[in-house]
Design an enzyme around this catalytic site. Structure first.
Site, short mmCIF file in Angstrom:
data_model
loop_
_atom_site.label_atom_id
_atom_site.label_comp_id
_atom_site.label_asym_id
_atom_site.label_seq_id
_atom_site.Cartn_x
_atom_site.Cartn_y
_atom_site.Cartn_z
N ASP A 149 0.83 -1.21 0.00
CA ASP A 149 0.00 0.00 0.00
C ASP A 149 0.87 1.26 0.00
O ASP A 149 1.45 1.62 1.02
CB ASP A 149 -0.91 -0.01 1.23
CG ASP A 149 -1.84 1.19 1.29
OD1 ASP A 149 -2.06 1.82 0.23
OD2 ASP A 149 -2.37 1.50 2.37
N ASP A 180 -1.69 5.09 -5.84
CA ASP A 180 -2.02 4.30 -4.65
C ASP A 180 -2.22 2.83 -5.00
O ASP A 180 -3.24 2.45 -5.58
CB ASP A 180 -3.29 4.87 -4.00
CG ASP A 180 -3.72 4.08 -2.77
OD1 ASP A 180 -2.87 3.36 -2.20
OD2 ASP A 180 -4.89 4.18 -2.39
#
Length: 491
Positions: free
Chosen positions: A98, A316
């Site tokens: 992440d 992201d």
């Protein structure tokens, strides 16, 4: 992964070098490092060795390799994850990759609401600080506790003086717990050699509570591996220790079961283009200037993409799809539909614009480019902005993978767009680079260490019990440094 083993033959080969350096003949003084009564647990010895190896690695620097599994496909997994080894003795933890958050955290032994099983066919584990001889809880007075203030709603427990945290994610899920310090085990390439089972001390979260999608077992993992820029991120911690460079790269496979490459180091390729990071942002924000379909810029006001007041464009890996603000989404979908209207049948399914086609999407749908500051463009093939919903007979339904965000002014580039590309996050140069790439292939990785800039080949292609398939032969390796490291380990 097996531990590094050095045979007696190697020691005999090294001994003359040691003796000659002290002008033979010479007396070598050995001192006892273990109590005379020999009452020292093996776990304690291993912990001492790991700490020593970590100090040695700080002077070497290198490239750290992580395995990658998972896929962008929301109908299969919808996330990419890697395996970490934490603690002494080390245990395996599967964590989502992440870049949209900063902290590494894993489920704790005392976790409430944590999933027990996973539909990803992985064995879930719980970290138990009491079972690791190298684990140390972070107290409120510990200077490292202040790192968390940058990344989370950190606080202190009045009852036990633990440095605590609480995270809330964009999908409504959340987790809370406390910080601990323990060893992270990893594979490292130093010079032209693989050093398996290397370790470094890192601070990470021990999750005692989880809510929302985090508790669902269908795609459950042990935690989240945050790759943000703040001090609590593992990339920042390892860089500050001199263990790894302040740059990381990934190449996420889109087809054939997913997977890919994740390294702490810079993947190098001749066609990578870079755009500057927007300074002083909590995420990896870049300046998106325009979107083109079939080479024609869409009629979107550039202010839609400006970075201000929490708005802007974010890269992201923790997001499966991609998201556009209303002002950009509508002209984007209209341009795609217009370009294919003669060849497909547009339909709306569950609020998404879809298309019924009987041929290859590559033959029908137009190329798209996202144009960024610095003259860098990201070229998207149809599979980079479309999701296949179903396939019946010779007919298939493909839907726009970009989703609409209303009244927020945010653009998020998730795995749908990031897959099948090399991505380089250069935190020193404050820039992000990319290039289309077949992520099933090996890559060249570069890192700057105390010995200078070195090239490594086939990073990200290790198995648990094998050396790299091939290491670059045109490298001047750190041979002497590695010899000294071996000698030090036995003194």
């Amino acid at each position: 992964m097996s531990a590094v083993r050095f045979t007696a033959a190697i020691l005999f080969c090294l001994l003359p070098l040691t003796v000659l350096s002290y002008n033979f003949p010479a007396a070598l003084k050995l001192e006892r490092a273990i109590p005379a009564n020999h009452e020292m647990e093996i776990s304690q010895l291993k912990a001492r060795d790991r700490a020593r190896h970590g100090r040695l690695l700080q002077s070497l620097g290198g490239v750290i390799d992580f395995p990658v599994d998972g896929t962008f496909d929301p109908f299969v997994v919808g996330l990419y994850y890697t395996k970490l080894r934490l603690g002494s003795p080390p245990r395996d933890f599967y964590v989502q990759i992440d870049t949209g958050s900063d902290v590494l955290w894993v489920s704790c032994a005392s976790c409430s609401g944590c999933p027990q099983t996973s539909g990803l066919q992985i064995q879930l584990n719980y970290f138990d600080p009491g079972s690791s001889v190298t684990a140390t809880p972070i107290s409120c007075s510990d200077q490292r506790c202040s790192w968390g203030v940058q990344s989370s709603d950190s606080g202190c427990s009045v009852q036990n003086n633990l440095c605590a945290y609480t995270f809330q994610y964009g999908d409504g899920s959340g987790t809370s717990g406390f910080y601990v310090s323990d060893v992270l085990q990893f594979d490292m390439i130093v010079g032209s050699s693989l050093v398996p089972n290397s370790t470094a001390q890192v601070v990470f979260g021990c999750s005692t509570s989880q809510t929302g999608d985090l508790v669902k077992s269908d795609r459950a993992v042990d935690g989240i591996f945050g790759f943000g820029q703040q001090g609590m991120s593992v990339i920042s911690q390892l860089a500050s220790q001199g263990v790894a460079p302040r740059v990381f790269s990934h190449c996420l496979k889109g087809e054939n079961g997913g997977g890919g490459i994740l390294v702490l180091g810079e993947i190098v390729a001749p066609n990578i283009v870079f755009t500057p990071l927007v300074p002083s942002q909590p995420h990896y924000n870049v300046n998106l200037l325009s979107i083109s379909v079939n080479g024609q810029a869409l009629p979107i006001n550039p202010s839609v993409f400006s970075t201000s007041n929490g708005q802007g464009t974010i890269i992201d890996t923790g997001t499966t799809l991609a998201y556009l603000s209303e002002e950009a989404y509508v002209p984007f979908v209209e341009a795609i539909t217009k370009a294919v209207s003669q060849s497909v049948r547009p339909v709306v399914s569950k609020g998404n614009q879809c298309y019924v086609i009987s041929s290859s999407v590559a033959d029908v749908f137009p190329p798209v480019s996202l144009n960024f500051a610095g003259g860098a463009s990201m070229f998207l093939n149809p599979q980079d902005y479309l999701i296949q919903q179903n396939n019946v007979g010779g007919t298939s339904v493909w839907c726009i993978g970009f989703q609409r965000i209303q009244n927020q002014g945010i653009t998020i580039l998730g795995d749908l767009v990031l897959k099948d590309k090399i991505f380089v996050y250069d935190l020193v140069g404050q820039r992000i680079g990319w290039a289309n790439y077949d992520c099933s292939m090996s890559v060249n990785v570069s890192a700057t260490s105390s010995s200078g800039r070195s090239e490594y080949v086939n990073a990200g292609q290790f198995s648990d019990n094998a050396a790299p398939q091939k290491l670059s032969l045109n490298i001047v390796g750190n041979t002497l440094m590695l010899i000294l490291m071996v000698i030090n380990m036995f003194l």
